[in-house]
Motif scaffolding. Structure first.
Motif, PDB file in Angstrom:
ATOM      1  N   THR A  95       0.780  -1.235   0.000  1.00 40.45           N
ATOM      2  CA  THR A  95       0.000   0.000   0.000  1.00 40.45           C
ATOM      3  C   THR A  95       0.811   1.285   0.000  1.00 40.45           C
ATOM      4  OG1 THR A  95      -0.150  -0.083   2.411  1.00 40.45           O
ATOM      5  CG2 THR A  95      -1.929  -1.119   1.164  1.00 40.45           C
ATOM      6  N   ASP A  96       2.053   1.252   0.449  1.00 38.08           N
ATOM      7  CA  ASP A  96       2.855   2.475   0.577  1.00 38.08           C
ATOM      8  C   ASP A  96       3.605   2.723  -0.725  1.00 38.08           C
ATOM      9  OD1 ASP A  96       4.671   4.479   1.167  1.00 38.08           O
ATOM     10  OD2 ASP A  96       5.149   3.704   3.157  1.00 38.08           O
ATOM     11  N   THR A  97       3.045   3.572  -1.580  1.00 38.73           N
ATOM     12  CA  THR A  97       3.635   3.777  -2.907  1.00 38.73           C
ATOM     13  C   THR A  97       5.019   4.421  -2.840  1.00 38.73           C
ATOM     14  OG1 THR A  97       2.434   5.880  -3.102  1.00 38.73           O
ATOM     15  CG2 THR A  97       1.414   3.919  -4.074  1.00 38.73           C
ATOM     16  N   SER A  98       5.255   5.276  -1.847  1.00 37.96           N
ATOM     17  CA  SER A  98       6.584   5.889  -1.734  1.00 37.96           C
ATOM     18  C   SER A  98       7.636   4.837  -1.409  1.00 37.96           C
ATOM     19  CB  SER A  98       6.579   6.976  -0.654  1.00 37.96           C
ATOM     20  OG  SER A  98       5.751   8.047  -1.017  1.00 37.96           O
ATOM     21  N   THR A  99       7.310   3.930  -0.492  1.00 38.22           N
ATOM     22  CA  THR A  99       8.239   2.851  -0.157  1.00 38.22           C
ATOM     23  C   THR A  99       8.438   1.916  -1.344  1.00 38.22           C
ATOM     24  OG1 THR A  99       7.715   2.904   2.206  1.00 38.22           O
ATOM     25  CG2 THR A  99       8.571   0.836   1.329  1.00 38.22           C
ATOM     26  N   LEU A 100       7.341   1.515  -1.969  1.00 36.65           N
ATOM     27  CA  LEU A 100       7.432   0.572  -3.090  1.00 36.65           C
ATOM     28  C   LEU A 100       8.255   1.142  -4.235  1.00 36.65           C
ATOM     29  CD1 LEU A 100       3.716  -0.633  -3.175  1.00 36.65           C
ATOM     30  CD2 LEU A 100       5.680  -1.954  -2.377  1.00 36.65           C
ATOM     31  N   THR A 101       7.992   2.389  -4.598  1.00 33.05           N
ATOM     32  CA  THR A 101       8.693   2.970  -5.751  1.00 33.05           C
ATOM     33  C   THR A 101      10.136   3.323  -5.428  1.00 33.05           C
ATOM     34  OG1 THR A 101       7.752   5.153  -5.199  1.00 33.05           O
ATOM     35  CG2 THR A 101       6.599   3.824  -6.865  1.00 33.05           C
ATOM     36  N   SER A 102      10.424   3.679  -4.183  1.00 32.45           N
ATOM     37  CA  SER A 102      11.821   3.982  -3.847  1.00 32.45           C
ATOM     38  C   SER A 102      12.671   2.721  -3.872  1.00 32.45           C
ATOM     39  CB  SER A 102      11.908   4.663  -2.479  1.00 32.45           C
ATOM     40  OG  SER A 102      11.541   3.783  -1.435  1.00 32.45           O
ATOM     41  N   ILE A 103      12.128   1.621  -3.349  1.00 29.57           N
ATOM     42  CA  ILE A 103      12.889   0.364  -3.392  1.00 29.57           C
ATOM     43  C   ILE A 103      13.064  -0.098  -4.832  1.00 29.57           C
ATOM     44  CG2 ILE A 103      12.878  -2.079  -2.736  1.00 29.57           C
ATOM     45  CD1 ILE A 103      11.275  -1.252  -0.226  1.00 29.57           C
ATOM     46  N   ALA A 104      11.982  -0.042  -5.616  1.00 29.82           N
ATOM     47  CA  ALA A 104      12.069  -0.467  -7.018  1.00 29.82           C
ATOM     48  C   ALA A 104      13.053   0.397  -7.797  1.00 29.82           C
ATOM     49  CB  ALA A 104      10.687  -0.406  -7.664  1.00 29.82           C
ATOM     50  N   ASN A 105      13.085   1.695  -7.496  1.00 27.02           N
ATOM     51  CA  ASN A 105      13.955   2.625  -8.221  1.00 27.02           C
ATOM     52  C   ASN A 105      15.414   2.490  -7.786  1.00 27.02           C
ATOM     53  OD1 ASN A 105      14.270   5.054 -10.008  1.00 27.02           O
ATOM     54  ND2 ASN A 105      14.975   5.950  -8.084  1.00 27.02           N
ATOM     55  N   ASP A 106      15.644   2.385  -6.475  1.00 34.03           N
ATOM     56  CA  ASP A 106      17.015   2.365  -5.963  1.00 34.03           C
ATOM     57  C   ASP A 106      17.645   0.988  -6.034  1.00 34.03           C
ATOM     58  OD1 ASP A 106      16.614   5.023  -5.394  1.00 34.03           O
ATOM     59  OD2 ASP A 106      16.354   4.738  -3.230  1.00 34.03           O
ATOM     60  N   TYR A 107      16.848  -0.053  -5.978  1.00 34.73           N
ATOM     61  CA  TYR A 107      17.371  -1.412  -5.954  1.00 34.73           C
ATOM     62  C   TYR A 107      16.771  -2.238  -7.097  1.00 34.73           C
ATOM     63  CZ  TYR A 107      19.098   0.028  -1.404  1.00 34.73           C
ATOM     64  OH  TYR A 107      19.746   0.700  -0.398  1.00 34.73           O
ATOM     65  N   ASN A 108      15.679  -2.925  -6.808  1.00 35.72           N
ATOM     66  CA  ASN A 108      15.096  -3.810  -7.812  1.00 35.72           C
ATOM     67  C   ASN A 108      13.649  -4.068  -7.420  1.00 35.72           C
ATOM     68  OD1 ASN A 108      14.387  -6.428  -9.172  1.00 35.72           O
ATOM     69  ND2 ASN A 108      16.496  -6.268  -9.899  1.00 35.72           N
ATOM     70  N   PHE A 109      12.773  -4.175  -8.427  1.00 33.91           N
ATOM     71  CA  PHE A 109      11.365  -4.451  -8.134  1.00 33.91           C
ATOM     72  C   PHE A 109      11.196  -5.759  -7.375  1.00 33.91           C
ATOM     73  CE2 PHE A 109       7.056  -5.952  -9.191  1.00 33.91           C
ATOM     74  CZ  PHE A 109       6.315  -4.838  -8.820  1.00 33.91           C
ATOM     75  N   ASP A 110      12.111  -6.694  -7.597  1.00 30.95           N
ATOM     76  CA  ASP A 110      12.026  -7.974  -6.899  1.00 30.95           C
ATOM     77  C   ASP A 110      12.209  -7.829  -5.389  1.00 30.95           C
ATOM     78  OD1 ASP A 110      11.639  -9.192  -9.312  1.00 30.95           O
ATOM     79  OD2 ASP A 110      13.635 -10.072  -9.452  1.00 30.95           O
ATOM     80  N   ASP A 111      12.735  -6.675  -4.942  1.00 36.83           N
ATOM     81  CA  ASP A 111      13.030  -6.474  -3.523  1.00 36.83           C
ATOM     82  C   ASP A 111      11.964  -5.676  -2.781  1.00 36.83           C
ATOM     83  OD1 ASP A 111      15.518  -7.807  -3.685  1.00 36.83           O
ATOM     84  OD2 ASP A 111      16.469  -5.991  -4.455  1.00 36.83           O
ATOM     85  N   ILE A 112      10.862  -5.285  -3.451  1.00 36.95           N
ATOM     86  CA  ILE A 112       9.930  -4.333  -2.837  1.00 36.95           C
ATOM     87  C   ILE A 112       9.276  -4.875  -1.565  1.00 36.95           C
ATOM     88  CG2 ILE A 112       9.454  -3.092  -4.973  1.00 36.95           C
ATOM     89  CD1 ILE A 112       6.786  -4.615  -5.155  1.00 36.95           C
ATOM     90  N   PHE A 113       9.089  -6.170  -1.471  1.00 36.69           N
ATOM     91  CA  PHE A 113       8.500  -6.749  -0.268  1.00 36.69           C
ATOM     92  C   PHE A 113       9.575  -7.252   0.696  1.00 36.69           C
ATOM     93  CE2 PHE A 113       5.044  -7.902  -3.477  1.00 36.69           C
ATOM     94  CZ  PHE A 113       4.332  -6.750  -3.237  1.00 36.69           C
TER      95      PHE A 113
END
Length: 208
Positions: A95-113
């Motif tokens: 639900t937290d789009t800022s957290t999800l997009t920052s992880i996907a942007n800085d690292y990898n979408f596979d790491d968002i959870f």
């Protein structure tokens, strides 16, 4: 926008038949899943109730329709299901789009959870990972991260279980809905979520 051709449009009876076929396929899938899935659903609820009674929490994740299911489950626990009770600690990691997009942007979408699980997960918590195919890399990595933190896992997947089955530990629970249709699998996932909510409430509150 293309205009439809009334002469080529299917008649109402054809459309009604398609709707009825969807209902029939869904009913058949649910009926075929009832006996094989009931024990694993019961085992998953036992893990969750043990966590809640130990002042631990449930984390939930998934993608797309499974993200909606994660939020659905979290809402039923945090607010209420069918009976009045205090809210239960459950966090949807979708639900937290800022957290999800920052992880996907800085690292990898596979790491968002997985990064959220490492930050929020505590020994004795339960992670519910939802993936229709069983092959969602970010959900699989979340399970791997959960094991690092001593978090027990419940997999809600489909088809043959996918790559998820290879990372589950012996203490985890796998609820695998057989079938090839994503729609039918997701429909059963919704029923499983309601069964989990019902079992949790029953064990906390008794017969309603």
């Amino acid at each position: 926008m293309a205009k439809s051709n009334p002469q080529s449009a299917p008649d109402t009876n054809t459309l009604i038949t398609r709707v009825k076929n969807n209902f029939q396929e869904s009913l058949l899938t649910v009926r075929n899943c009832m006996d094989p899935l009931a024990p694993s659903i019961t085992a998953a609820a036992a893990l969750m109730i043990q966590a809640l009674l130990s002042d631990r929490k449930i984390l939930v994740c998934g993608n797309g329709g499974s993200a909606a299911d994660a939020q659905h489950f979290s809402a039923e626990l945090l607010n209420r299901f069918e009976r009045e009770r205090p809210g239960l600690p459950c966090i949807s990691l979708t639900t937290d789009t800022s957290t999800l997009t920052s992880i996907a942007n800085d690292y990898n979408f596979d790491d968002i959870f997985a990064k959220q699980v490492r930050a929020l997960g505590q020994a004795g918590d339960v992670l519910l990972g939802i993936t229709t195919s069983g092959n969602s890399r970010n959900v699989i990595r979340a399970v791997e991260a959960a094991h690092e933190r001593g978090v027990l896992c419940v997999a809600l997947n489909g088809r043959e279980g996918g790559e998820m089955t290879a990372v589950l530990a012996g203490s985890d629970v796998n609820i695998c809905v057989p079938g090839s249709s994503t729609a039918r699998i997701q429909e059963v996932h919704g029923l499983v979520i309601h069964c989990l909510c019902d079992l949790i409430d029953f064990q906390l509150l008794g017969q309603g």
